[in-house]
Enzyme design. Sequence first.
Site, PDB file in Angstrom:
ATOM      1  N   GLU A  93      -6.229   5.389  12.052  1.00 13.62           N
ATOM      2  CA  GLU A  93      -5.266   5.129  13.120  1.00 13.62           C
ATOM      3  C   GLU A  93      -5.774   5.608  14.470  1.00 13.62           C
ATOM      4  O   GLU A  93      -6.615   6.502  14.564  1.00 13.62           O
ATOM      5  CB  GLU A  93      -3.941   5.804  12.787  1.00 13.62           C
ATOM      6  CG  GLU A  93      -4.044   7.298  12.649  1.00 13.62           C
ATOM      7  CD  GLU A  93      -2.712   7.920  12.225  1.00 13.62           C
ATOM      8  OE1 GLU A  93      -2.395   7.823  11.026  1.00 13.62           O
ATOM      9  OE2 GLU A  93      -2.026   8.467  13.081  1.00 13.62           O
ATOM     10  N   CYS A 106      -6.583   7.739  21.911  1.00 14.03           N
ATOM     11  CA  CYS A 106      -6.947   8.805  20.976  1.00 14.03           C
ATOM     12  C   CYS A 106      -7.530   8.139  19.739  1.00 14.03           C
ATOM     13  O   CYS A 106      -6.871   7.311  19.109  1.00 14.03           O
ATOM     14  CB  CYS A 106      -5.697   9.605  20.628  1.00 14.03           C
ATOM     15  SG  CYS A 106      -5.969  10.827  19.333  1.00 14.03           S
ATOM     16  N   CYS A 113     -10.165  13.930   6.241  1.00  9.35           N
ATOM     17  CA  CYS A 113     -10.773  15.128   6.819  1.00  9.35           C
ATOM     18  C   CYS A 113     -10.855  16.183   5.732  1.00  9.35           C
ATOM     19  O   CYS A 113      -9.987  16.257   4.862  1.00  9.35           O
ATOM     20  CB  CYS A 113      -9.896  15.639   7.970  1.00  9.35           C
ATOM     21  SG  CYS A 113     -10.562  17.090   8.815  1.00  9.35           S
ATOM     22  N   CYS A 117      -6.682  22.089   7.546  1.00  7.94           N
ATOM     23  CA  CYS A 117      -5.691  22.814   8.355  1.00  7.94           C
ATOM     24  C   CYS A 117      -4.311  22.603   7.739  1.00  7.94           C
ATOM     25  O   CYS A 117      -3.929  21.491   7.393  1.00  7.94           O
ATOM     26  CB  CYS A 117      -5.720  22.344   9.809  1.00  7.94           C
ATOM     27  SG  CYS A 117      -7.301  22.676  10.604  1.00  7.94           S
ATOM     28  N   CYS A 120      -1.614  19.965   9.136  1.00  7.05           N
ATOM     29  CA  CYS A 120      -2.110  18.662   9.559  1.00  7.05           C
ATOM     30  C   CYS A 120      -2.031  17.632   8.430  1.00  7.05           C
ATOM     31  O   CYS A 120      -2.454  17.892   7.308  1.00  7.05           O
ATOM     32  CB  CYS A 120      -3.544  18.807  10.044  1.00  7.05           C
ATOM     33  SG  CYS A 120      -4.272  17.261  10.580  1.00  7.05           S
ATOM     34  N   CYS A 334      -1.002  13.389  14.270  1.00  8.75           N
ATOM     35  CA  CYS A 334      -2.264  13.060  13.615  1.00  8.75           C
ATOM     36  C   CYS A 334      -2.077  12.660  12.163  1.00  8.75           C
ATOM     37  O   CYS A 334      -1.545  13.434  11.374  1.00  8.75           O
ATOM     38  CB  CYS A 334      -3.165  14.284  13.580  1.00  8.75           C
ATOM     39  SG  CYS A 334      -3.684  14.811  15.161  1.00  8.75           S
TER      40      CYS A 334
HETATM   41  N1  SAH Z   1     -10.492  18.061  13.878  1.00 14.31           N
HETATM   42  C1  SAH Z   1     -10.201  18.219  15.279  1.00 14.31           C
HETATM   43  C2  SAH Z   1      -9.302  17.133  15.834  1.00 14.31           C
HETATM   44  C3  SAH Z   1      -8.021  17.030  15.140  1.00 14.31           C
HETATM   45  S1  SAH Z   1      -6.469  16.796  15.744  1.00 14.31           S
HETATM   46  C4  SAH Z   1      -9.573  19.578  15.505  1.00 14.31           C
HETATM   47  O1  SAH Z   1      -9.249  20.252  14.553  1.00 14.31           O
HETATM   48  O2  SAH Z   1      -9.433  19.978  16.657  1.00 14.31           O
HETATM   49  C5  SAH Z   1      -6.165  17.323  17.334  1.00 14.31           C
HETATM   50  C6  SAH Z   1      -5.255  18.553  17.469  1.00 14.31           C
HETATM   51  O3  SAH Z   1      -3.963  18.384  16.857  1.00 14.31           O
HETATM   52  C7  SAH Z   1      -5.862  19.772  16.821  1.00 14.31           C
HETATM   53  O4  SAH Z   1      -5.691  20.857  17.681  1.00 14.31           O
HETATM   54  C8  SAH Z   1      -5.017  19.937  15.577  1.00 14.31           C
HETATM   55  O5  SAH Z   1      -5.071  21.243  15.086  1.00 14.31           O
HETATM   56  C9  SAH Z   1      -3.655  19.519  16.060  1.00 14.31           C
HETATM   57  N2  SAH Z   1      -2.702  19.113  15.026  1.00 14.31           N
HETATM   58  C10 SAH Z   1      -2.931  18.485  13.867  1.00 14.31           C
HETATM   59  N3  SAH Z   1      -1.785  18.267  13.191  1.00 14.31           N
HETATM   60  C11 SAH Z   1      -0.805  18.761  13.953  1.00 14.31           C
HETATM   61  C12 SAH Z   1       0.614  18.857  13.806  1.00 14.31           C
HETATM   62  N4  SAH Z   1       1.231  18.374  12.729  1.00 14.31           N
HETATM   63  N5  SAH Z   1       1.316  19.442  14.811  1.00 14.31           N
HETATM   64  C13 SAH Z   1       0.680  19.914  15.901  1.00 14.31           C
HETATM   65  N6  SAH Z   1      -0.631  19.872  16.100  1.00 14.31           N
HETATM   66  C14 SAH Z   1      -1.370  19.307  15.135  1.00 14.31           C
END
Ligand code: SAH
Length: 350
Positions: A93, A106, A113, A117, A120, A334
């Site tokens: 996406e 974006c 992935c 985290c 996420c 995301c």
């Molecule tokens: N892998 C990269 C890019 C991922 S997403 C990274 O970790 O930075 C971009 C941002 O959104 C990251 O800071 C991630 O931690 C955050 N993110 C992911 N899921 C989220 C959620 N459900 N709520 C808030 N932030 C989120």
Amino acid sequence: MELTDIKSLSIDELKEQISLMGDKAFRAKQIYDWLHVKLVDDFDEMTNLSKELKEQLKNTFQIVTVNPIEVQTSKLDGTQKYLFQLQDGNVIESVLMKYKHGNSVCISSQVGCKMGCRFCASTIGGLERNLTTSEMLSQIYVIQRMAGERVSNVVVMGTGEPMDNYDNFIRFVKMLSDENGLNISQRNITVSTCGLVPRMRQLAEEKLQITLALSLHATTDEKRKALMPIANKYSLEEVLDACNYYFEQTGRRITFEYSLVGGVNDTKEDAEELIKLVKHVNCHVNLIPVNPIKERDYVQSNKKVIDNFKNKLEKCQINVTIRREMGRDIDGACGQLRKSYQDRNAERKL
Ligand code: SAH
């Protein structure tokens, strides 16, 4: 014979290939222009090439693209979420956000992935595979074509960890900012990483002008480990050192992303610790109210807590913004659109 992915070739590589085929180098420039400026996905549309050359190209190369299968448009702010299918059937996406200063896209850098985290949605099914450079570029190209408007900013913040797909990512940045292609300024490209230290240091040495955003999310190693497994591998000190190194090498201000999770990292003490950590770094802090996903029980901090957190940082002269929640009425966070598509498909199969 496997066909070469022509859209992942730089202009110099394409020139080389075309001259090996016995043709003039300026043909390569024409082809590159069709692919990366006029954004066509079919050799037959390249009207200034001879029929013979087009046939020859079809026998040697394939044009990789991404196929839009679902587009959701927010009624609140016009944000659009695109679900793309890849040639192997995987889906990814991307998001188009329209701001006063221009259109921002974006993109995803991987299918799934493996970083894990906790908050996420992108990481729930693990990593499927890396995206090719052409698949990263095509997300932007197809959106620009469909929207009929120029894309001026790109953030690599969709599904995936770009530093875990390093070579394809670097190639992507160079091609996206190439004057023979879309020519998007490197200063308008941002990459977000969960903090793969050796890759961040390597990125610093590429001397690109892109913005590096670090997903910080916590102020102690212990708290960060609870949210992000990668923190078991690299300490906060190492990650922040790598950020400083990036600034030293490139002169680019660092962005720290801090997702506020209710009762987990949003207290007064957390704000104070955060100030201590970043006050000597030339940076911008982006607070992201966590977007709750149904697979986890994390909740968003309430509005007052978020405002207080921001005010505390501001009082210490730290540049801080709260990320506007774009497209709240569509599967905004995301990996959520992809995940809901997968869930719907799984239900259909039952
Ligand atoms: N892998 C990269 C890019 C991922 S997403 C990274 O970790 O930075 C971009 C941002 O959104 C990251 O800071 C991630 O931690 C955050 N993110 C992911 N899921 C989220 C959620 N459900 N709520 C808030 N932030 C989120």
